[in-house]
Design an enzyme around this catalytic site. Structure first.
Site, PDB file in Angstrom:
ATOM      1  N   ASP A  17       0.854  -1.191   0.000  1.00 53.68           N
ATOM      2  CA  ASP A  17       0.000   0.000   0.000  1.00 53.68           C
ATOM      3  C   ASP A  17       0.890   1.240   0.000  1.00 53.68           C
ATOM      4  OD1 ASP A  17      -2.326   1.663   0.262  1.00 53.68           O
ATOM      5  OD2 ASP A  17      -1.888   1.873   2.390  1.00 53.68           O
ATOM      6  N   SER A  18       0.287   2.370  -0.319  1.00 56.57           N
ATOM      7  CA  SER A  18       1.044   3.620  -0.288  1.00 56.57           C
ATOM      8  C   SER A  18       1.421   4.009   1.145  1.00 56.57           C
ATOM      9  CB  SER A  18       0.215   4.733  -0.924  1.00 56.57           C
ATOM     10  OG  SER A  18      -1.032   4.832  -0.262  1.00 56.57           O
ATOM     11  N   TYR A  49      -0.470   8.615  -2.738  1.00 57.53           N
ATOM     12  CA  TYR A  49      -0.511   8.305  -4.166  1.00 57.53           C
ATOM     13  C   TYR A  49      -1.734   8.953  -4.830  1.00 57.53           C
ATOM     14  CZ  TYR A  49       2.899   4.378  -3.909  1.00 57.53           C
ATOM     15  OH  TYR A  49       4.004   3.597  -3.766  1.00 57.53           O
ATOM     16  N   GLY A  50      -2.761   9.176  -4.016  1.00 62.61           N
ATOM     17  CA  GLY A  50      -4.078   9.529  -4.549  1.00 62.61           C
ATOM     18  C   GLY A  50      -4.162  10.849  -5.290  1.00 62.61           C
ATOM     19  N   CYS A  80      -4.129  -1.160  -2.032  1.00 63.75           N
ATOM     20  CA  CYS A  80      -4.245   0.289  -2.204  1.00 63.75           C
ATOM     21  C   CYS A  80      -5.153   0.489  -3.401  1.00 63.75           C
ATOM     22  CB  CYS A  80      -2.862   0.877  -2.474  1.00 63.75           C
ATOM     23  SG  CYS A  80      -2.862   2.622  -2.909  1.00 63.75           S
ATOM     24  N   ASN A  81      -6.217   1.221  -3.200  1.00 61.27           N
ATOM     25  CA  ASN A  81      -7.157   1.412  -4.309  1.00 61.27           C
ATOM     26  C   ASN A  81      -6.530   2.189  -5.455  1.00 61.27           C
ATOM     27  OD1 ASN A  81     -10.227   0.706  -3.424  1.00 61.27           O
ATOM     28  ND2 ASN A  81      -8.932   1.170  -1.677  1.00 61.27           N
ATOM     29  N   THR A  82      -5.751   3.219  -5.120  1.00 61.87           N
ATOM     30  CA  THR A  82      -5.149   4.030  -6.171  1.00 61.87           C
ATOM     31  C   THR A  82      -4.193   3.190  -7.011  1.00 61.87           C
ATOM     32  OG1 THR A  82      -5.318   5.960  -4.719  1.00 61.87           O
ATOM     33  CG2 THR A  82      -3.822   6.127  -6.595  1.00 61.87           C
ATOM     34  N   GLU A 160      -6.028   9.565   8.914  1.00 62.25           N
ATOM     35  CA  GLU A 160      -4.672   9.511   9.460  1.00 62.25           C
ATOM     36  C   GLU A 160      -4.561  10.310  10.757  1.00 62.25           C
ATOM     37  OE1 GLU A 160      -1.295   9.447   7.102  1.00 62.25           O
ATOM     38  OE2 GLU A 160      -2.207   7.889   5.875  1.00 62.25           O
ATOM     39  N   CYS A 209     -11.331   3.408  -1.079  1.00 67.86           N
ATOM     40  CA  CYS A 209     -10.042   3.890  -0.587  1.00 67.86           C
ATOM     41  C   CYS A 209      -9.781   3.197   0.737  1.00 67.86           C
ATOM     42  CB  CYS A 209     -10.071   5.411  -0.395  1.00 67.86           C
ATOM     43  SG  CYS A 209      -8.576   6.058   0.375  1.00 67.86           S
ATOM     44  N   THR A 210      -8.531   2.809   0.943  1.00 65.36           N
ATOM     45  CA  THR A 210      -8.176   2.052   2.144  1.00 65.36           C
ATOM     46  C   THR A 210      -8.525   2.781   3.436  1.00 65.36           C
ATOM     47  OG1 THR A 210      -6.009   3.061   1.945  1.00 65.36           O
ATOM     48  CG2 THR A 210      -6.267   0.809   1.107  1.00 65.36           C
ATOM     49  N   HIS A 211      -8.538   4.118   3.388  1.00 68.26           N
ATOM     50  CA  HIS A 211      -8.741   4.887   4.609  1.00 68.26           C
ATOM     51  C   HIS A 211     -10.209   5.016   5.010  1.00 68.26           C
ATOM     52  CE1 HIS A 211      -4.615   5.859   3.893  1.00 68.26           C
ATOM     53  NE2 HIS A 211      -4.542   6.725   4.892  1.00 68.26           N
TER      54      HIS A 211
HETATM   55  N1  DGL Z   1      -4.008   3.900  -0.162  1.00 70.46           N
HETATM   56  C1  DGL Z   1      -4.666   4.943  -0.929  1.00 70.46           C
HETATM   57  C2  DGL Z   1      -5.913   4.376  -1.599  1.00 70.46           C
HETATM   58  O1  DGL Z   1      -6.468   3.388  -1.186  1.00 70.46           O
HETATM   59  C3  DGL Z   1      -5.027   6.134  -0.080  1.00 70.46           C
HETATM   60  C4  DGL Z   1      -3.845   6.940   0.369  1.00 70.46           C
HETATM   61  C5  DGL Z   1      -3.090   7.583  -0.766  1.00 70.46           C
HETATM   62  O2  DGL Z   1      -3.622   8.502  -1.435  1.00 70.46           O
HETATM   63  O3  DGL Z   1      -1.952   7.158  -1.000  1.00 70.46           O
HETATM   64  O4  DGL Z   1      -6.352   4.922  -2.575  1.00 70.46           O
END
Ligand code: DGL
Length: 293
Positions: A17-18, A49-50, A80-82, A160, A209-211
């Site tokens: 993941d990012s 990353y997003g 990580c979705n992105t 976060e 998104c993971t968050h």
């Molecule tokens: N892990 C990213 C996602 O799931 C979210 C955090 C990021 O933008 O890196 O899209």
């Protein structure tokens, strides 16, 4: 199906993941696959990353995946979705036979199965929404779906910071989500769209998104009880199990010693502190190994 030549079923599963967000997926994987070992890499030095361009996300994701593969993994979960939305095709080309699992496809399948009206809303980062990967994946399962995708970038920072409930989170969620859903009954005024525009009236909302699962209670408060929430962590863990089973790569015996190895590219202390909320257990900074990509 023959055993994959050259892939050792005793190796751990790589999870990438990012940052710390993918720890929600790691928690689901640990619960789903108690026999397996995991090595998790959070690219905290390059987070987020997003908001990056597709080329940059692909470059970062490949570098991180290379590092995990170099350590020896039998499969890679892109938690990580992105990165899943933007870099999965490039990874498929680069890693050939290595089993790869992203979070977008399992989330899209779950959304297509959950919806009744076919009106699905997807929330994610800017890069996830812009690339259209969720929209394409949902349409593969349900061609008649009406989909509205919306970037909710601020949710990443709120999760976060640990501000997942309370007035700031609630105001942000109302601002982002009011155009996506129509609330019924006594709640109907709480969530009217701005300037009187009719809301999209989704019956299913994908937390792309993971968050975002961290803000689940607040999101629920804003969208009401009638909308189904889809979170891809559990479905990704199930899909990973099915993939390993199909490739005959499930671990032959329960692991001895440490099951989860945590790697980060920056800030072991912050990773441990913030990541604990995402993983749902205490993380000692000494557990987190710093790596350079
Ligand atoms: N892990 C990213 C996602 O799931 C979210 C955090 C990021 O933008 O890196 O899209």
């Amino acid at each position: 199906v023959p055993n994959d030549p050259g892939i050792d079923a005793r190796l751990p599963i790589g999870v990438f993941d990012s940052g710390v967000g993918g720890l929600t997926v790691l928690a689901a994987l640990c619960a789903q696959l108690p026999q397996e070992r995991f090595v998790y890499l959070g690219d905290t030095a390059r987070l987020p990353y997003g908001i990056k361009s597709p080329d940059t996300v692909v470059r970062y994701a490949l570098r991180a995946a290379d590092a995990l593969i170099h350590r020896g993994v039998k499969a890679l979960v892109i938690a990580c979705n992105t990165a899943s939305a933007v870099a999965l095709p490039a990874m498929g080309e680069r890693y050939g036979a290595l089993p790869l699992m992203g979070v977008v496809e399992p989330g899209a399948a779950a959304a297509a199965a959950a919806t009744r009206s076919g009106r699905i809303a997807v929330i994610g980062t800017e890069a996830t929404v812009r690339g259209g990967a969720y929209q394409r994946a949902i349409r593969r399962h349900r061609p008649d779906a009406q989909i509205r995708a919306l970037a909710c970038q601020l949710f990443v920072a709120l999760a976060e910071e640990g501000w997942t409930e309370g007035p700031v989170a609630l105001a942000s969620a109302e601002r982002y989500l009011s155009a996506l859903v129509t609330r019924t009954g006594s709640e109907s005024n709480a969530c009217d769209s701005p300037a009187g525009t009719p809301a999209f009236a989704a019956d299913t909302l994908v937390l792309g998104c993971t968050h975002f699962p961290m803000l689940r209670a607040t999101i629920r408060e804003v969208i009401g009880e009638g909308v189904r929430l889809v979170d891809s962590a559990a479905t990704t863990a199930q899909a990973t199990q099915a993939l390993l089973q199909a490739r005959r790569l499930l671990a032959p015996a329960a692991p001895t010693g440490r099951r989860v190895q945590l790697l980060a590219t920056d800030g072991a202390e912050r990773f441990a502190r913030v990541g604990a909320r995402f993983l749902g257990r205490h993380i000692a900074p000494a557990e987190v190994e710093l790596v350079d990509l």
